[in-house]
Motif scaffolding. Structure first.
Motif, PDB file in Angstrom:
ATOM      1  N   ILE A 186       0.842  -1.186   0.000  1.00 22.80           N
ATOM      2  CA  ILE A 186       0.000   0.000   0.000  1.00 22.80           C
ATOM      3  C   ILE A 186       0.880   1.240   0.000  1.00 22.80           C
ATOM      4  N   SER A 187       0.430   2.259  -0.708  1.00 23.04           N
ATOM      5  CA  SER A 187       1.152   3.525  -0.735  1.00 23.04           C
ATOM      6  C   SER A 187       0.142   4.653  -0.915  1.00 23.04           C
ATOM      7  N   ARG A 188       0.601   5.874  -0.659  1.00 20.94           N
ATOM      8  CA  ARG A 188      -0.312   7.007  -0.815  1.00 20.94           C
ATOM      9  C   ARG A 188       0.440   8.218  -1.312  1.00 20.94           C
ATOM     10  N   ASP A 189      -0.292   9.051  -2.017  1.00 23.17           N
ATOM     11  CA  ASP A 189       0.227  10.327  -2.503  1.00 23.17           C
ATOM     12  C   ASP A 189      -0.604  11.403  -1.823  1.00 23.17           C
ATOM     13  N   ASN A 190      -0.037  12.009  -0.794  1.00 23.00           N
ATOM     14  CA  ASN A 190      -0.800  12.975  -0.013  1.00 23.00           C
ATOM     15  C   ASN A 190      -1.185  14.210  -0.824  1.00 23.00           C
ATOM     16  N   ALA A 191      -0.338  14.578  -1.762  1.00 24.77           N
ATOM     17  CA  ALA A 191      -0.638  15.753  -2.580  1.00 24.77           C
ATOM     18  C   ALA A 191      -1.869  15.534  -3.453  1.00 24.77           C
ATOM     19  N   LYS A 192      -2.102  14.268  -3.803  1.00 22.97           N
ATOM     20  CA  LYS A 192      -3.242  13.929  -4.665  1.00 22.97           C
ATOM     21  C   LYS A 192      -4.388  13.296  -3.888  1.00 22.97           C
ATOM     22  N   ASN A 193      -4.235  13.158  -2.566  1.00 23.54           N
ATOM     23  CA  ASN A 193      -5.249  12.478  -1.741  1.00 23.54           C
ATOM     24  C   ASN A 193      -5.617  11.121  -2.339  1.00 23.54           C
ATOM     25  N   THR A 194      -4.600  10.383  -2.733  1.00 24.56           N
ATOM     26  CA  THR A 194      -4.802   9.109  -3.417  1.00 24.56           C
ATOM     27  C   THR A 194      -4.043   8.002  -2.706  1.00 24.56           C
ATOM     28  N   VAL A 195      -4.693   6.848  -2.628  1.00 25.64           N
ATOM     29  CA  VAL A 195      -4.063   5.669  -2.050  1.00 25.64           C
ATOM     30  C   VAL A 195      -4.043   4.568  -3.107  1.00 25.64           C
ATOM     31  N   TYR A 196      -2.978   3.787  -3.089  1.00 29.18           N
ATOM     32  CA  TYR A 196      -2.781   2.722  -4.071  1.00 29.18           C
ATOM     33  C   TYR A 196      -2.614   1.390  -3.351  1.00 29.18           C
ATOM     34  N   LEU A 197      -2.975   0.320  -4.057  1.00 34.73           N
ATOM     35  CA  LEU A 197      -2.720  -1.018  -3.547  1.00 34.73           C
ATOM     36  C   LEU A 197      -2.159  -1.849  -4.691  1.00 34.73           C
ATOM     37  N   GLN A 198      -0.889  -2.152  -4.604  1.00 40.02           N
ATOM     38  CA  GLN A 198      -0.241  -3.027  -5.574  1.00 40.02           C
ATOM     39  C   GLN A 198      -0.408  -4.454  -5.090  1.00 40.02           C
ATOM     40  N   MET A 199      -1.051  -5.271  -5.894  1.00 37.13           N
ATOM     41  CA  MET A 199      -1.336  -6.647  -5.514  1.00 37.13           C
ATOM     42  C   MET A 199      -0.590  -7.585  -6.453  1.00 37.13           C
ATOM     43  N   ASN A 200       0.320  -8.343  -5.902  1.00 37.07           N
ATOM     44  CA  ASN A 200       1.108  -9.301  -6.670  1.00 37.07           C
ATOM     45  C   ASN A 200       0.823 -10.714  -6.197  1.00 37.07           C
ATOM     46  N   SER A 201       1.209 -11.669  -7.013  1.00 39.76           N
ATOM     47  CA  SER A 201       1.031 -13.093  -6.666  1.00 39.76           C
ATOM     48  C   SER A 201      -0.399 -13.357  -6.200  1.00 39.76           C
ATOM     49  N   LEU A 202      -1.342 -12.875  -6.964  1.00 40.86           N
ATOM     50  CA  LEU A 202      -2.739 -12.994  -6.562  1.00 40.86           C
ATOM     51  C   LEU A 202      -3.195 -14.444  -6.534  1.00 40.86           C
ATOM     52  N   LYS A 203      -4.079 -14.720  -5.596  1.00 35.87           N
ATOM     53  CA  LYS A 203      -4.614 -16.061  -5.396  1.00 35.87           C
ATOM     54  C   LYS A 203      -6.136 -16.020  -5.565  1.00 35.87           C
ATOM     55  N   PRO A 204      -6.751 -17.135  -5.898  1.00 31.98           N
ATOM     56  CA  PRO A 204      -8.218 -17.154  -6.016  1.00 31.98           C
ATOM     57  C   PRO A 204      -8.922 -16.650  -4.746  1.00 31.98           C
TER      58      PRO A 204
END
Length: 115
Positions: A68-86
Motif C-alpha cells: 500500500i502507498s499514498r500520494d498525499n498531494a493527490k489524496n490518493t491511495v494505491y494497492l499493488q497486488m502481486n502473486s494474486l490467489k483465487p
C-alpha cells in the motif's frame, strides 16, 4: 467527500493488479487511508492501511504480496497486488479516516482471480 476507486478486474492466479482510490470534496486533514475487501458470504476485512506518517498495517494473508502507498498531494491511495490467489477474489473498498475520526468509503471495485 467522494472516494473513486479503480483498477479492479479479472486476472489469473499469480498475476498482478494495482488499485487506485482518489479522494475529493471538502476534505479535512486525512489521517489513515486503506483498503478493505469483502468476499461473497464473508464479512468485510481490512487488507492494508497507511497512516499520514507512513506507518503501514497489513492483513497476514497479504503480507509480502501486497503493498500500500499514498500520494498525499493527490489524496490518493494505491494497492499493488502481486502473486494474486483465487482467495483474494472480493470487492475491494477504499477507506479514509480524518484526524477528527470521520470515516468515508469508496464504492468498491471487483477483483476476480481465476485459478
Amino acid at each position: 467527500v467522494q472516494l473513486q476507486a479503480s483498477g479492479g478486474g479479472l486476472v489469473q492466479a499469480g498475476g498482478s493488479l494495482r488499485l487506485s482510490c482518489a479522494a475529493s470534496g471538502r476534505l479535512s486533514r486525512i489521517d489513515t487511508m486503506g483498503w478493505y475487501r469483502q468476499a461473497p458470504g464473508k464479512q468485510r476485512e481490512l487488507v492494508a492501511e497507511v497512516t499520514n506518517g507512513g506507518i503501514t498495517n497489513y492483513a497476514d494473508s497479504v503480507k509480502g504480496r501486497f503493498a500500500i502507498s499514498r500520494d498525499n498531494a493527490k489524496n490518493t491511495v494505491y494497492l499493488q497486488m502481486n502473486s494474486l490467489k483465487p482467495e483474494d477474489t472480493a470487492v475491494y473498498y477504499c477507506n479514509l479516516i480524518t484526524i477528527f475520526g470521520n470515516a468515508f468509503w469508496g464504492q468498491g471495485t471487483l477483483v476476480t482471480v481465476s485459478s
